[in-house]
Write an enzyme that holds these catalytic residues in place. Structure first.
Site, PDB file in Angstrom:
ATOM      1  N   ARG A 124    -100.355  -1.001  51.306  1.00  0.00           N
ATOM      2  CA  ARG A 124     -99.142  -0.217  51.543  1.00  0.00           C
ATOM      3  C   ARG A 124     -99.494   1.134  52.155  1.00  0.00           C
ATOM      4  O   ARG A 124     -98.753   1.664  52.990  1.00  0.00           O
ATOM      5  CB  ARG A 124     -98.359  -0.023  50.258  1.00  0.00           C
ATOM      6  CG  ARG A 124     -96.974   0.606  50.477  1.00  0.00           C
ATOM      7  CD  ARG A 124     -96.211   0.783  49.176  1.00  0.00           C
ATOM      8  NE  ARG A 124     -96.175  -0.468  48.445  1.00  0.00           N
ATOM      9  CZ  ARG A 124     -96.594  -0.617  47.191  1.00  0.00           C
ATOM     10  NH1 ARG A 124     -97.081   0.413  46.528  1.00  0.00           N
ATOM     11  NH2 ARG A 124     -96.528  -1.791  46.608  1.00  0.00           N
ATOM     12  N   ARG A 150    -114.418   2.869  47.349  1.00  0.00           N
ATOM     13  CA  ARG A 150    -113.899   2.042  46.265  1.00  0.00           C
ATOM     14  C   ARG A 150    -112.646   1.260  46.657  1.00  0.00           C
ATOM     15  O   ARG A 150    -111.851   0.851  45.795  1.00  0.00           O
ATOM     16  CB  ARG A 150    -113.633   2.879  45.011  1.00  0.00           C
ATOM     17  CG  ARG A 150    -114.903   3.453  44.385  1.00  0.00           C
ATOM     18  CD  ARG A 150    -114.619   4.272  43.156  1.00  0.00           C
ATOM     19  NE  ARG A 150    -115.854   4.746  42.539  1.00  0.00           N
ATOM     20  CZ  ARG A 150    -116.493   4.134  41.539  1.00  0.00           C
ATOM     21  NH1 ARG A 150    -115.995   3.007  41.041  1.00  0.00           N
ATOM     22  NH2 ARG A 150    -117.596   4.637  41.030  1.00  0.00           N
ATOM     23  N   ARG A 179     -95.184   9.710  44.395  1.00  0.00           N
ATOM     24  CA  ARG A 179     -95.569   8.306  44.249  1.00  0.00           C
ATOM     25  C   ARG A 179     -94.562   7.418  44.959  1.00  0.00           C
ATOM     26  O   ARG A 179     -93.342   7.609  44.827  1.00  0.00           O
ATOM     27  CB  ARG A 179     -95.648   7.935  42.770  1.00  0.00           C
ATOM     28  CG  ARG A 179     -95.732   6.434  42.508  1.00  0.00           C
ATOM     29  CD  ARG A 179     -96.280   6.089  41.137  1.00  0.00           C
ATOM     30  NE  ARG A 179     -95.893   4.757  40.719  1.00  0.00           N
ATOM     31  CZ  ARG A 179     -96.327   3.615  41.250  1.00  0.00           C
ATOM     32  NH1 ARG A 179     -97.196   3.647  42.252  1.00  0.00           N
ATOM     33  NH2 ARG A 179     -95.918   2.450  40.782  1.00  0.00           N
ATOM     34  N   VAL A 180     -95.054   6.432  45.711  1.00  0.00           N
ATOM     35  CA  VAL A 180     -94.218   5.441  46.380  1.00  0.00           C
ATOM     36  C   VAL A 180     -94.752   4.072  45.968  1.00  0.00           C
ATOM     37  O   VAL A 180     -95.726   3.579  46.520  1.00  0.00           O
ATOM     38  CB  VAL A 180     -94.221   5.622  47.917  1.00  0.00           C
ATOM     39  CG1 VAL A 180     -93.278   6.737  48.316  1.00  0.00           C
ATOM     40  CG2 VAL A 180     -95.621   5.913  48.467  1.00  0.00           C
ATOM     41  N   GLY A 181     -94.114   3.478  44.967  1.00  0.00           N
ATOM     42  CA  GLY A 181     -94.630   2.251  44.390  1.00  0.00           C
ATOM     43  C   GLY A 181     -93.554   1.230  44.121  1.00  0.00           C
ATOM     44  O   GLY A 181     -92.414   1.362  44.573  1.00  0.00           O
ATOM     45  N   GLU A 220     -93.068   0.432  35.340  1.00  0.00           N
ATOM     46  CA  GLU A 220     -94.172   0.466  36.302  1.00  0.00           C
ATOM     47  C   GLU A 220     -95.412   0.976  35.585  1.00  0.00           C
ATOM     48  O   GLU A 220     -95.443   0.994  34.357  1.00  0.00           O
ATOM     49  CB  GLU A 220     -93.808   1.287  37.538  1.00  0.00           C
ATOM     50  CG  GLU A 220     -93.356   2.709  37.269  1.00  0.00           C
ATOM     51  CD  GLU A 220     -94.507   3.680  37.070  1.00  0.00           C
ATOM     52  OE1 GLU A 220     -95.142   4.070  38.057  1.00  0.00           O
ATOM     53  OE2 GLU A 220     -94.758   4.075  35.909  1.00  0.00           O
ATOM     54  N   GLU A 267     -97.839   3.862  36.720  1.00  0.00           N
ATOM     55  CA  GLU A 267     -98.572   5.083  37.082  1.00  0.00           C
ATOM     56  C   GLU A 267     -97.807   6.391  36.964  1.00  0.00           C
ATOM     57  O   GLU A 267     -98.406   7.465  36.936  1.00  0.00           O
ATOM     58  CB  GLU A 267     -99.083   4.970  38.539  1.00  0.00           C
ATOM     59  CG  GLU A 267    -100.150   3.942  38.784  1.00  0.00           C
ATOM     60  CD  GLU A 267     -99.597   2.563  39.092  1.00  0.00           C
ATOM     61  OE1 GLU A 267    -100.348   1.584  38.943  1.00  0.00           O
ATOM     62  OE2 GLU A 267     -98.414   2.467  39.476  1.00  0.00           O
ATOM     63  N   SER A 317     -89.237  -4.475  42.928  1.00  0.00           N
ATOM     64  CA  SER A 317     -89.914  -5.662  43.449  1.00  0.00           C
ATOM     65  C   SER A 317     -89.724  -6.870  42.544  1.00  0.00           C
ATOM     66  O   SER A 317     -89.992  -8.011  42.969  1.00  0.00           O
ATOM     67  CB  SER A 317     -91.408  -5.397  43.615  1.00  0.00           C
ATOM     68  OG  SER A 317     -92.004  -5.071  42.364  1.00  0.00           O
ATOM     69  N   ASP A 318     -89.304  -6.634  41.282  1.00  0.00           N
ATOM     70  CA  ASP A 318     -89.111  -7.711  40.318  1.00  0.00           C
ATOM     71  C   ASP A 318     -87.876  -7.416  39.473  1.00  0.00           C
ATOM     72  O   ASP A 318     -87.606  -6.251  39.157  1.00  0.00           O
ATOM     73  CB  ASP A 318     -90.316  -7.830  39.375  1.00  0.00           C
ATOM     74  CG  ASP A 318     -91.596  -8.180  40.098  1.00  0.00           C
ATOM     75  OD1 ASP A 318     -91.969  -9.358  40.096  1.00  0.00           O
ATOM     76  OD2 ASP A 318     -92.228  -7.267  40.681  1.00  0.00           O
TER      77      ASP A 318
END
Length: 244
Positions: free
Chosen positions: A25, A44, A88-90, A184, A186, A208-209
């Site tokens: 993303r 990483r 944050r973009v999640g 979520e 984080e 997303s769910d």
């Protein structure tokens, strides 16, 4: 600060940073939102990029990985390197009624059901930074929150941060009863670190769910479209804040 551990910067860091969890993303947002993006970090597998936003000023997009412990390391190092506004973009799983796949959620606070934020001194609920939150809300596009229309809605409210993705404990109804819109992994860590270090942090999430009554997952094409809407909304917030 000591030399970073997770991050090995290969480009300039902007003071304003978008924080997706997923490295893929991060790449997609860098390609769609930034001009002349250069890789900021690849150590990483935590891909990050810095380029020019539409306002002509630098903006960094840095992935955090999955969960609070990974995010805590990345965010700590970003702040040490000079990040001052982190958004944050999640993704999230909806636990409240009325949310649909592809909707966006502006997080007002996180219920800390995780270990990382608690280890950082968080209380049961951790608020997002007021100024940045207000900017995210003010720059969100309509419909807000016109759930009854055909367009995807933008909601605002509390979410839960948990360490567990596949959770068989049946806590989702309890979280919904506590006022949470979604879950979520984080946001509470981000908010706790930002408060402790005196920087601004907020979160904007894609549904997303659907978790209740049973898990339903968004399609891949719909997810990509929603991620772009989320990225564009987040970009408006950070560039508006930069001009304020």
């Amino acid at each position: 600060m000591a030399a970073p551990n997770a991050l090995q910067p290969t480009a300039t860091l902007s003071g304003r940073v978008l924080l997706p969890g997923d490295p893929g993303r991060a790449l997609m947002l860098a390609e769609s939102l930034l001009d002349g993006a250069k890789m900021f970090n690849h150590n990483r597998g935590l891909w990050g990029y810095t380029g020019l936003a539409p306002d002509g000023e630098p903006l960094t997009i840095q992935s955090t990985g999955i969960g609070g412990p990974s995010a805590a390391i990345v965010i700590h190092e970003l702040i040490g390197l000079g990040a001052r506004r982190l958004l944050r973009v999640g993704t999230c799983g909806a636990v409240a009624e009325g949310l649909r796949l592809g909707d966006l959620v502006i997080v007002t606070e996180a219920i800390a059901a995780d270990g990382a934020s608690r280890a950082l001194g968080a209380d049961e609920r951790v608020p997002s930074s007021r100024d940045l939150l207000e900017t995210v809300i003010a720059t969100a596009e309509p419909p807000f929150p016109e759930e009854g229309h055909g367009e995807h809605a933008i909601h605002q409210g509390p979410i839960v941060t948990s360490d567990v993705f596949y959770d068989d404990r049946g806590l989702e109804r309890r979280w919904a009863e506590a006022g949470a819109l979604a879950v979520e992994m984080e946001a509470a860590t981000l908010f706790a670190l930002a408060a402790a270090r005196g920087v601004q942090a907020a979160a904007l999430l894609v549904v997303s769910d659907i978790v209740l009554p049973e898990r339903v997952r968004i399609g891949q094409d719909e997810l990509r479209a929603a991620e772009r809407r989320m990225g564009e909304a987040a970009l408006r917030a950070l560039t508006a804040r930069a001009r304020a």
